[in-house]
Design an enzyme around this catalytic site. Structure first.
Site, PDB file in Angstrom:
ATOM      1  N   THR A   1       0.843  -1.199   0.000  1.00  0.00           N
ATOM      2  CA  THR A   1       0.000   0.000   0.000  1.00  0.00           C
ATOM      3  C   THR A   1       0.878   1.249   0.000  1.00  0.00           C
ATOM      4  OG1 THR A   1      -0.152   0.092   2.430  1.00  0.00           O
ATOM      5  CG2 THR A   1      -1.813  -1.218   1.247  1.00  0.00           C
ATOM      6  N   GLY A   2       0.369   2.297  -0.630  1.00  0.00           N
ATOM      7  CA  GLY A   2       1.110   3.546  -0.705  1.00  0.00           C
ATOM      8  C   GLY A   2       2.472   3.366  -1.351  1.00  0.00           C
ATOM      9  N   SER A   3       2.497   2.711  -2.516  1.00  0.00           N
ATOM     10  CA  SER A   3       3.782   2.312  -3.107  1.00  0.00           C
ATOM     11  C   SER A   3       4.171   3.103  -4.346  1.00  0.00           C
ATOM     12  CB  SER A   3       3.771   0.816  -3.426  1.00  0.00           C
ATOM     13  OG  SER A   3       2.579   0.420  -4.078  1.00  0.00           O
TER      14      SER A   3
ATOM     15  N   GLY B   1       8.645   6.957  -2.157  1.00  0.00           N
ATOM     16  CA  GLY B   1       9.299   6.735  -0.882  1.00  0.00           C
ATOM     17  C   GLY B   1       9.581   5.282  -0.552  1.00  0.00           C
ATOM     18  N   ILE B   2       9.382   4.928   0.707  1.00  0.00           N
ATOM     19  CA  ILE B   2       9.672   3.579   1.182  1.00  0.00           C
ATOM     20  C   ILE B   2       8.810   2.554   0.446  1.00  0.00           C
ATOM     21  CG2 ILE B   2       9.529   2.034   3.182  1.00  0.00           C
ATOM     22  CD1 ILE B   2      10.220   4.440   4.944  1.00  0.00           C
ATOM     23  N   GLY B   3       7.537   2.877   0.211  1.00  0.00           N
ATOM     24  CA  GLY B   3       6.651   1.945  -0.482  1.00  0.00           C
ATOM     25  C   GLY B   3       7.144   1.607  -1.870  1.00  0.00           C
TER      26      GLY B   3
ATOM     27  N   SER C   1       7.652   2.390  13.114  1.00  0.00           N
ATOM     28  CA  SER C   1       8.657   3.448  13.142  1.00  0.00           C
ATOM     29  C   SER C   1       9.323   3.453  14.506  1.00  0.00           C
ATOM     30  CB  SER C   1       7.987   4.805  12.881  1.00  0.00           C
ATOM     31  OG  SER C   1       8.817   5.882  13.261  1.00  0.00           O
TER      32      SER C   1
ATOM     33  N   TYR D   1       1.392  10.797  15.661  1.00  0.00           N
ATOM     34  CA  TYR D   1       2.044   9.835  14.765  1.00  0.00           C
ATOM     35  C   TYR D   1       2.635   8.682  15.558  1.00  0.00           C
ATOM     36  CZ  TYR D   1       5.605   7.961  11.578  1.00  0.00           C
ATOM     37  OH  TYR D   1       6.402   7.129  10.813  1.00  0.00           O
TER      38      TYR D   1
END
Length: 264
Positions: free
Chosen positions: A13-15, A18-20, A141, A154
């Site tokens: 998800t959210g790829s 960034g990291i995704g 995180s 967060y």
């Protein structure tokens, strides 16, 4: 170590950035069929095209859906009915004065960073358990353990993900499915660059701004630099493999030594 994910289907998800994006690339290089997820068709198309150029014979599935909503989760399931590797990467972050965080913001961070991952786990975990193999991962995180004063909301959401990961690992016990959380440290992405600028100012050259940020706001880091997204992706790819079959219910650290503890 040779990791071969041929025959496995992954959803990150959210790829689209960034990291995704780094995780999607790493899983693709390992041979997995990868669902690339984002909210807008153009960003997903661009990400798929870029990844197809980087990795020969890439098997990619564009997933245009807002997975933070029930409708978006159902749409994702329709586009990718069977998933062997679920990487719940999508998340939001930002600095805010703790006493000024509204109820609405608290709810938004929980719904985006936690509930979206829980919802997708409910949809895909039963199939994994029935087939006797699966990998579920939550991108947490170091802020889950070392709560930043400027990002309490967060940090709260990432702490919740550690509990979610441990709980679902117990639900999947004995099924051949592993469930883990990845504790990522401060990582060099576009969003983090903006965050660093917000905290240290926009007038400094980037290299100096990074040093100031790490010294003033993340002094506990043993790397004393931002982590590159690919360094996070390496852990995710490993946890997605057969080689990680005995690792479940864990919180695996790629935090650059930010958490001042031998155990998470």
């Amino acid at each position: 170590m040779q990791i071969d994910l041929k025959g496995r289907t992954a959803l990150v998800t959210g790829s689209t950035q960034g990291i995704g994006a780094a995780i999607a690339a790493g899983l693709t290089r390992a041979g997995a069929r990868v669902g690339v997820n984002g909210r807008t068709p153009q960003r997903v198309e661009d990400s798929v095209a870029r990844l197809a150029q980087e990795v020969a014979a890439a098997d990619l599935v564009p997933i245009v859906a807002d997975v933070t909503t029930e409708e978006g989760a159902r749409l994702t399931l329709e586009q990718l009915p069977q998933v062997d590797i679920l990487v719940n990467n999508l998340g939001i972050f930002g600095a805010e004065e703790p006493l000024e965080i509204t109820d609405e913001e608290w709810r938004r961070y929980f719904e985006v960073n936690v509930l979206a991952a829980v919802r997708l786990t409910r949809l895909y975990l039963p199939g994994m358990m029935q087939r006797g193999w699966g990998r579920v991962q939550y991108m947490a995180s170091e802020s889950a353990v070392v709560i930043p004063a400027e990002m309490i909301h967060y940090g709260m959401s990432k702490t919740a993900l550690l509990a979610v990961g441990r709980g679902f690992a117990k639900r999947a016990a004995g099924s051949g499915v592993t469930v883990n959380s990845v504790i990522a440290g401060p990582t060099h992405t576009g969003g983090v660059e903006d965050f660093v600028r917000e905290l240290v100012g926009s007038e400094l050259p980037w290299e100096e701004a990074e040093r100031v940020f790490m010294r003033k706001h993340r002094p506990q880091s043993l790397l004393q630099r931002l982590i590159e997204p690919e360094e996070i992706a390496h852990m995710v790819v490993y946890l997605s493999s057969d080689q990680a079959s005995a690792t479940t219910g864990g919180a695996l650290r790629v935090d650059g030594g930010c958490v001042d503890s031998i155990l998470p």
